[in-house]
Design an enzyme around this catalytic site. Structure first.
Site, PDB file in Angstrom:
ATOM      1  N   LEU A   1      13.317  16.723  -2.771  1.00  0.00           N
ATOM      2  CA  LEU A   1      12.099  17.357  -3.258  1.00  0.00           C
ATOM      3  C   LEU A   1      11.749  16.758  -4.605  1.00  0.00           C
ATOM      4  O   LEU A   1      12.624  16.553  -5.431  1.00  0.00           O
ATOM      5  CB  LEU A   1      12.317  18.868  -3.373  1.00  0.00           C
ATOM      6  CG  LEU A   1      11.308  19.738  -4.121  1.00  0.00           C
ATOM      7  CD1 LEU A   1      11.329  21.161  -3.544  1.00  0.00           C
ATOM      8  CD2 LEU A   1      11.572  19.814  -5.634  1.00  0.00           C
TER       9      LEU A   1
ATOM     10  N   ASP B   1       7.668  16.132  -6.954  1.00  0.00           N
ATOM     11  CA  ASP B   1       6.495  16.740  -7.576  1.00  0.00           C
ATOM     12  C   ASP B   1       5.925  17.948  -6.817  1.00  0.00           C
ATOM     13  O   ASP B   1       5.712  17.874  -5.608  1.00  0.00           O
ATOM     14  CB  ASP B   1       5.362  15.719  -7.683  1.00  0.00           C
ATOM     15  CG  ASP B   1       5.759  14.439  -8.377  1.00  0.00           C
ATOM     16  OD1 ASP B   1       6.926  14.302  -8.766  1.00  0.00           O
ATOM     17  OD2 ASP B   1       4.891  13.568  -8.527  1.00  0.00           O
TER      18      ASP B   1
ATOM     19  N   TYR C   1       1.291  10.670  -1.367  1.00  0.00           N
ATOM     20  CA  TYR C   1       1.690  10.942  -2.747  1.00  0.00           C
ATOM     21  C   TYR C   1       0.975  12.175  -3.295  1.00  0.00           C
ATOM     22  O   TYR C   1       0.202  12.825  -2.609  1.00  0.00           O
ATOM     23  CB  TYR C   1       1.434   9.711  -3.610  1.00  0.00           C
ATOM     24  CG  TYR C   1       2.537   8.679  -3.553  1.00  0.00           C
ATOM     25  CD1 TYR C   1       3.528   8.721  -2.578  1.00  0.00           C
ATOM     26  CD2 TYR C   1       2.595   7.640  -4.469  1.00  0.00           C
ATOM     27  CE1 TYR C   1       4.540   7.775  -2.527  1.00  0.00           C
ATOM     28  CE2 TYR C   1       3.603   6.684  -4.435  1.00  0.00           C
ATOM     29  CZ  TYR C   1       4.573   6.752  -3.456  1.00  0.00           C
ATOM     30  OH  TYR C   1       5.567   5.814  -3.425  1.00  0.00           O
ATOM     31  N   SER C   2       1.210  12.469  -4.563  1.00  0.00           N
ATOM     32  CA  SER C   2       0.824  13.749  -5.140  1.00  0.00           C
ATOM     33  C   SER C   2      -0.685  13.975  -5.162  1.00  0.00           C
ATOM     34  O   SER C   2      -1.477  13.033  -5.143  1.00  0.00           O
ATOM     35  CB  SER C   2       1.368  13.865  -6.559  1.00  0.00           C
ATOM     36  OG  SER C   2       2.770  13.946  -6.531  1.00  0.00           O
TER      37      SER C   2
ATOM     38  N   ASP D   1      -2.412  10.650  -7.959  1.00  0.00           N
ATOM     39  CA  ASP D   1      -2.162  12.052  -8.312  1.00  0.00           C
ATOM     40  C   ASP D   1      -3.429  12.794  -8.722  1.00  0.00           C
ATOM     41  O   ASP D   1      -3.524  13.355  -9.823  1.00  0.00           O
ATOM     42  CB  ASP D   1      -1.120  12.166  -9.430  1.00  0.00           C
ATOM     43  CG  ASP D   1       0.116  11.324  -9.196  1.00  0.00           C
ATOM     44  OD1 ASP D   1       0.419  11.060  -8.026  1.00  0.00           O
ATOM     45  OD2 ASP D   1       0.776  10.933 -10.176  1.00  0.00           O
TER      46      ASP D   1
ATOM     47  N   GLU E   1       1.324   9.789 -15.192  1.00  0.00           N
ATOM     48  CA  GLU E   1       1.405  10.395 -13.864  1.00  0.00           C
ATOM     49  C   GLU E   1       0.994  11.864 -13.907  1.00  0.00           C
ATOM     50  O   GLU E   1       1.076  12.534 -14.928  1.00  0.00           O
ATOM     51  CB  GLU E   1       2.827  10.282 -13.305  1.00  0.00           C
ATOM     52  CG  GLU E   1       3.242   8.856 -12.970  1.00  0.00           C
ATOM     53  CD  GLU E   1       4.432   8.803 -12.045  1.00  0.00           C
ATOM     54  OE1 GLU E   1       4.325   8.153 -10.992  1.00  0.00           O
ATOM     55  OE2 GLU E   1       5.479   9.408 -12.364  1.00  0.00           O
TER      56      GLU E   1
END
Length: 489
Positions: free
Chosen positions: A41, A43, A102-103, A162, A223
């Site tokens: 696990l 972000d 991705y985030s 992100d 980020e």
């Protein structure tokens, strides 16, 4: 790519079932923190309070305890403390996200829950490509991908990811963490985009950037940016990479912090103060916030740091790694972002112990009832002599030390990477309180009502539960301790 999606979901479900007994047998498995059912696990993503339910998505690698082509795992909760595992939200099944979903973030639009995220791709030459993507859901559980809605603008490297999205007046806005090359060096920045429908986006420019006069040198990549308004201030929360240690600051591989000021969306400009670290501990990164229906700004952070001794975590032997912080409420007080545990955490309390107004002088003290593996402890410092050194030893593995003369608070721990003692510190005007949440292998301590926070993983001997206090000089303390109920089956 429906077949690929179904195949990845089936593989992930098999991994959960195959390793469930191994994962749950780990003595360092947590009682009340969010963890992966298996694998890695990192972000927090898509944090939102929607139709009365809290949704917490997260970066997830189900097949191993290392990084790779990430999925979006998904938990829901009615109360921020009891969490239900939901079907996987996103899999890396399409050409635009085949090397990782991705985030990103979640918003409500036209009665739907919509996810904006970064699709990560490595092309045939091994070069990175990046795409901002959209997925939608009617029920908040099952999502339909809508594909790419924004591609990489000129002037930026493919480290462009992100998205955090919000609505202001009649427009949607999206802040993205980015990297640009400038005079042979890489500079981190946060950029802003605008849309009327979440599907077509216009690039507006940079809100803030490393190397600018107002920021100075602040790393080569920013980020997980998050931009929000709180208590009369606009706050840009982000995680810069590439900062060198400065005194007591920036001692993790990568950092997380914020800048307070005022955003001018029409001018694409952010007037702000200095960058401030959000957490002083060993493991904290990539937090995300949301506004709930009570008007609270709620934050979750990843209790981990990329590229920082992840290979040495002992939980990897049990096929899992990393966890989320407890949920925190944010406020701005005297120009500083203050974090406090959400009120709901009190529902876990049981077996209260109260030791009032204890005077200590040049001694060590231990109470039989003040110990445990999953506890909350509230220590109020009622008096402390000017030359005092106050210590709290946690399970013979971590230690808080406050030196009155230097006004310095230090967290020491035994490193799980090399076994030596390592430390993180901050300066205080005075030490008033330590509010500690201990959960087998996770430690979160809120200092002076959340003025500073230390978040860290610790791995003591499971049978060691002691809490020991020591004072050189004189102190008077008031101590409360609760056992905390487990929120997992």
């Amino acid at each position: 790519m429906q077949h690929k999606d179904q195949e990845l979901r089936a593989r992930a479900d098999r991994a959960i079932q195959e390793y469930q007994n191994v994962v749950e047998s780990d003595p360092y498995r947590l009682h009340y923190h969010v963890m992966p059912p298996v694998g890695l696990l990192n972000d927090p993503n898509g944090l939102i309070h929607w139709n009365g339910t809290y949704h917490l998505f997260f970066q997830w690698m189900p097949f191993r305890t290392g990084h790779g082509a990430k999925f979006w795992g998904h938990y829901t909760s009615e109360d921020l403390i009891h969490w239900k595992w939901e079907p996987i939200a996103l899999t890396p099944s399409d050409w635009y996200d085949k090397d990782g979903c991705y985030s990103g973030s979640a918003v409500e639009d036209e009665g739907q829950l919509k996810l904006l995220y970064t699709g990560n791709v490595k092309n045939e030459q091994g070069e990175r490509e990046t795409y901002q993507c959209l997925a939608t859901s009617q029920d908040g559980v099952h999502f339909s991908k809508k594909g790419v809605v924004f591609e990489l603008p000129q002037g930026y490297t493919p480290h462009f990811r992100d998205p955090k999205v919000w609505k202001h007046d009649d427009h949607w806005y999206m802040v993205i963490g980015a990297q640009k090359e400038q005079e042979g060096t890489y500079k981190g920045c946060a950029v802003l985009c605008q849309s009327t429908d979440l599907s077509e986006w216009t690039f507006l420019g940079e809100l803030a950037a490393s190397g600018s006069d107002s920021v100075g040198d602040l790393g080569y990549m920013w980020e997980c940016p998050d931009l929000f308004h709180l208590d009369g201030k606009d706050i840009l929360l982000f995680s810069p990479q590439g900062l060198e240690p400065q005194g007591m600051k920036y001692h993790n591989v990568y950092q997380t912090g914020y800048m307070l000021g005022k955003v001018h969306l029409d001018q694409v400009h952010f007037e702000h103060g200095d960058f401030q670290e959000l957490d002083r501990g060993f493991e904290f990164y990539a937090p995300q916030t949301t506004l709930d229906d009570k008007g609270r700004r709620i934050l979750f952070g990843w209790v981990g740091v990329p590229d920082q001794n992840e290979e040495s975590h002992p939980t990897r032997a049990y096929q899992w790694i990393h966890n989320m912080s407890i949920p925190r409420q944010l406020h701005v007080v005297d120009g500083q972002l203050v974090q406090t545990p959400v009120e709901e955490m009190k529902r876990l309390r049981q077996h209260n112990v109260h030791i009032p107004h204890v005077r200590l002088a040049h001694e060590r003290k231990q109470w039989e009832d003040v110990k445990g593996q999953a506890i909350e402890l509230l220590l109020n410092i009622e008096a402390l002599s000017d030359d005092a050194i106050f210590e709290m030893n946690i399970r013979q593995h971590a230690r808080f030390i406050y030196q009155s003369k230097e006004r310095r608070l230090t967290l020491e721990r035994h490193s799980f990477a090399h076994g030596r003692t390592e430390s993180r510190s901050c300066r205080l005007s005075e030490l008033k309180s330590l509010h500690l949440f201990l959960d087998t292998s996770c430690l979160e301590v809120f200092v002076n009502g959340g003025e500073e926070v230390f978040t860290s993983r610790i791995f003591p001997y499971p049978e060691e539960e002691s809490i020991v206090f020591a004072v050189r000089g004189e102190a008077q303390i008031d101590l409360k301790k609760w056992d905390l109920q487990a929120t997992r089956e």
